[in-house]
Scaffold this motif. Sequence first.
Motif, PDB file in Angstrom:
ATOM      1  N   LEU A   1       0.825  -1.215   0.000  1.00 15.26           N
ATOM      2  CA  LEU A   1       0.000   0.000   0.000  1.00 15.26           C
ATOM      3  C   LEU A   1       0.855   1.260   0.000  1.00 15.26           C
ATOM      4  O   LEU A   1       0.518   2.250  -0.665  1.00 15.26           O
ATOM      5  CB  LEU A   1      -0.947  -0.004   1.199  1.00 15.26           C
ATOM      6  CG  LEU A   1      -2.059  -1.048   1.153  1.00 15.26           C
ATOM      7  CD1 LEU A   1      -2.851  -1.035   2.459  1.00 15.26           C
ATOM      8  CD2 LEU A   1      -2.968  -0.804  -0.025  1.00 15.26           C
ATOM      9  N   THR A   2       1.961   1.243   0.728  1.00 18.94           N
ATOM     10  CA  THR A   2       2.859   2.396   0.762  1.00 18.94           C
ATOM     11  C   THR A   2       3.448   2.670  -0.609  1.00 18.94           C
ATOM     12  O   THR A   2       3.555   3.826  -1.034  1.00 18.94           O
ATOM     13  CB  THR A   2       3.994   2.165   1.783  1.00 18.94           C
ATOM     14  OG1 THR A   2       3.429   1.917   3.056  1.00 18.94           O
ATOM     15  CG2 THR A   2       4.923   3.359   1.859  1.00 18.94           C
ATOM     16  N   ILE A   3       3.816   1.620  -1.311  1.00 16.31           N
ATOM     17  CA  ILE A   3       4.407   1.780  -2.636  1.00 16.31           C
ATOM     18  C   ILE A   3       3.354   2.238  -3.650  1.00 16.31           C
ATOM     19  O   ILE A   3       3.634   3.046  -4.532  1.00 16.31           O
ATOM     20  CB  ILE A   3       5.082   0.465  -3.073  1.00 16.31           C
ATOM     21  CG1 ILE A   3       6.357   0.248  -2.263  1.00 16.31           C
ATOM     22  CG2 ILE A   3       5.392   0.474  -4.558  1.00 16.31           C
ATOM     23  CD1 ILE A   3       7.006  -1.090  -2.476  1.00 16.31           C
ATOM     24  N   ALA A   4       2.144   1.744  -3.534  1.00 17.35           N
ATOM     25  CA  ALA A   4       1.100   2.064  -4.511  1.00 17.35           C
ATOM     26  C   ALA A   4       0.431   3.412  -4.255  1.00 17.35           C
ATOM     27  O   ALA A   4      -0.200   3.969  -5.159  1.00 17.35           O
ATOM     28  CB  ALA A   4       0.042   0.968  -4.510  1.00 17.35           C
TER      29      ALA A   4
ATOM     30  N   TRP B   1      12.411   6.175  -5.068  1.00 17.51           N
ATOM     31  CA  TRP B   1      11.895   5.935  -3.725  1.00 17.51           C
ATOM     32  C   TRP B   1      11.291   4.540  -3.605  1.00 17.51           C
ATOM     33  O   TRP B   1      11.500   3.841  -2.613  1.00 17.51           O
ATOM     34  CB  TRP B   1      10.855   7.006  -3.390  1.00 17.51           C
ATOM     35  CG  TRP B   1      10.154   6.792  -2.106  1.00 17.51           C
ATOM     36  CD1 TRP B   1      10.639   7.045  -0.855  1.00 17.51           C
ATOM     37  CD2 TRP B   1       8.828   6.284  -1.937  1.00 17.51           C
ATOM     38  NE1 TRP B   1       9.693   6.718   0.080  1.00 17.51           N
ATOM     39  CE2 TRP B   1       8.577   6.244  -0.550  1.00 17.51           C
ATOM     40  CE3 TRP B   1       7.837   5.864  -2.806  1.00 17.51           C
ATOM     41  CZ2 TRP B   1       7.365   5.797  -0.038  1.00 17.51           C
ATOM     42  CZ3 TRP B   1       6.650   5.426  -2.293  1.00 17.51           C
ATOM     43  CH2 TRP B   1       6.418   5.395  -0.914  1.00 17.51           C
ATOM     44  N   ILE B   2      10.540   4.137  -4.631  1.00 15.38           N
ATOM     45  CA  ILE B   2       9.923   2.805  -4.636  1.00 15.38           C
ATOM     46  C   ILE B   2      10.998   1.729  -4.615  1.00 15.38           C
ATOM     47  O   ILE B   2      10.910   0.756  -3.857  1.00 15.38           O
ATOM     48  CB  ILE B   2       8.997   2.641  -5.860  1.00 15.38           C
ATOM     49  CG1 ILE B   2       7.768   3.525  -5.711  1.00 15.38           C
ATOM     50  CG2 ILE B   2       8.592   1.188  -6.051  1.00 15.38           C
ATOM     51  CD1 ILE B   2       6.913   3.599  -6.967  1.00 15.38           C
ATOM     52  N   MET B   3      12.022   1.895  -5.448  1.00 13.62           N
ATOM     53  CA  MET B   3      13.097   0.893  -5.482  1.00 13.62           C
ATOM     54  C   MET B   3      13.833   0.827  -4.157  1.00 13.62           C
ATOM     55  O   MET B   3      14.203  -0.260  -3.697  1.00 13.62           O
ATOM     56  CB  MET B   3      14.076   1.199  -6.623  1.00 13.62           C
ATOM     57  CG  MET B   3      13.540   0.835  -7.979  1.00 13.62           C
ATOM     58  SD  MET B   3      13.011  -0.891  -8.106  1.00 13.62           S
ATOM     59  CE  MET B   3      14.534  -1.745  -7.854  1.00 13.62           C
ATOM     60  N   ASP B   4      14.053   1.973  -3.520  1.00 13.31           N
ATOM     61  CA  ASP B   4      14.712   1.980  -2.216  1.00 13.31           C
ATOM     62  C   ASP B   4      13.882   1.220  -1.188  1.00 13.31           C
ATOM     63  O   ASP B   4      14.417   0.404  -0.430  1.00 13.31           O
ATOM     64  CB  ASP B   4      14.947   3.422  -1.760  1.00 13.31           C
ATOM     65  CG  ASP B   4      15.644   3.494  -0.422  1.00 13.31           C
ATOM     66  OD1 ASP B   4      16.717   2.864  -0.284  1.00 13.31           O
ATOM     67  OD2 ASP B   4      15.119   4.171   0.480  1.00 13.31           O
ATOM     68  N   LYS B   5      12.573   1.468  -1.185  1.00 13.46           N
ATOM     69  CA  LYS B   5      11.679   0.758  -0.251  1.00 13.46           C
ATOM     70  C   LYS B   5      11.701  -0.745  -0.515  1.00 13.46           C
ATOM     71  O   LYS B   5      11.764  -1.549   0.411  1.00 13.46           O
ATOM     72  CB  LYS B   5      10.244   1.271  -0.390  1.00 13.46           C
ATOM     73  CG  LYS B   5      10.013   2.609   0.211  1.00 13.46           C
ATOM     74  CD  LYS B   5       9.972   2.473   1.690  1.00 13.46           C
ATOM     75  CE  LYS B   5       9.070   3.501   2.303  1.00 13.46           C
ATOM     76  NZ  LYS B   5       9.110   3.436   3.748  1.00 13.46           N
ATOM     77  N   MET B   6      11.619  -1.134  -1.783  1.00 12.95           N
ATOM     78  CA  MET B   6      11.582  -2.552  -2.129  1.00 12.95           C
ATOM     79  C   MET B   6      12.898  -3.249  -1.805  1.00 12.95           C
ATOM     80  O   MET B   6      12.905  -4.379  -1.300  1.00 12.95           O
ATOM     81  CB  MET B   6      11.244  -2.724  -3.613  1.00 12.95           C
ATOM     82  CG  MET B   6       9.815  -2.373  -3.943  1.00 12.95           C
ATOM     83  SD  MET B   6       9.433  -2.446  -5.700  1.00 12.95           S
ATOM     84  CE  MET B   6       9.650  -4.170  -6.030  1.00 12.95           C
ATOM     85  N   VAL B   7      14.020  -2.588  -2.087  1.00 14.25           N
ATOM     86  CA  VAL B   7      15.324  -3.183  -1.793  1.00 14.25           C
ATOM     87  C   VAL B   7      15.516  -3.325  -0.292  1.00 14.25           C
ATOM     88  O   VAL B   7      15.990  -4.364   0.186  1.00 14.25           O
ATOM     89  CB  VAL B   7      16.452  -2.350  -2.437  1.00 14.25           C
ATOM     90  CG1 VAL B   7      17.813  -2.734  -1.892  1.00 14.25           C
ATOM     91  CG2 VAL B   7      16.415  -2.507  -3.947  1.00 14.25           C
ATOM     92  N   THR B   8      15.124  -2.318   0.463  1.00 15.49           N
ATOM     93  CA  THR B   8      15.241  -2.392   1.927  1.00 15.49           C
ATOM     94  C   THR B   8      14.374  -3.514   2.485  1.00 15.49           C
ATOM     95  O   THR B   8      14.831  -4.293   3.331  1.00 15.49           O
ATOM     96  CB  THR B   8      14.832  -1.044   2.563  1.00 15.49           C
ATOM     97  OG1 THR B   8      15.655  -0.012   2.034  1.00 15.49           O
ATOM     98  CG2 THR B   8      14.978  -1.093   4.072  1.00 15.49           C
TER      99      THR B   8
END
Length: 89
Positions: A18-21, A68-75
């Motif tokens: 939900l945060t990413i979308a 930002w999305i990639m950073d969240k997903m990688v983390t």
Amino acid sequence: MTPEFVIGFAREAIEMTLTIALPMLAIGMVVGLTVSIIQTATQLQEMTLTIVPKIIAIFIALLVAFPWIMDKMVTYTRTLFINLPKYIQ
């Protein structure tokens, strides 16, 4: 694995999704509402006028939010793999 752990793990995954979308959904909603107001004011009821601006706006939002999305997903993925031995037990 306890039921609490599984529920917490699923909750965390859903929150991440939900945060990413959220940025794309919010921009799509704002653009859709704006176009609908303009269509109502001008009495133009063409479906392409609704869909095309949304697609363009969401694509631009995706390009802007992509780092930002990639950073969240990688983390999230890194944390998942680091804690994998804990999850197996």
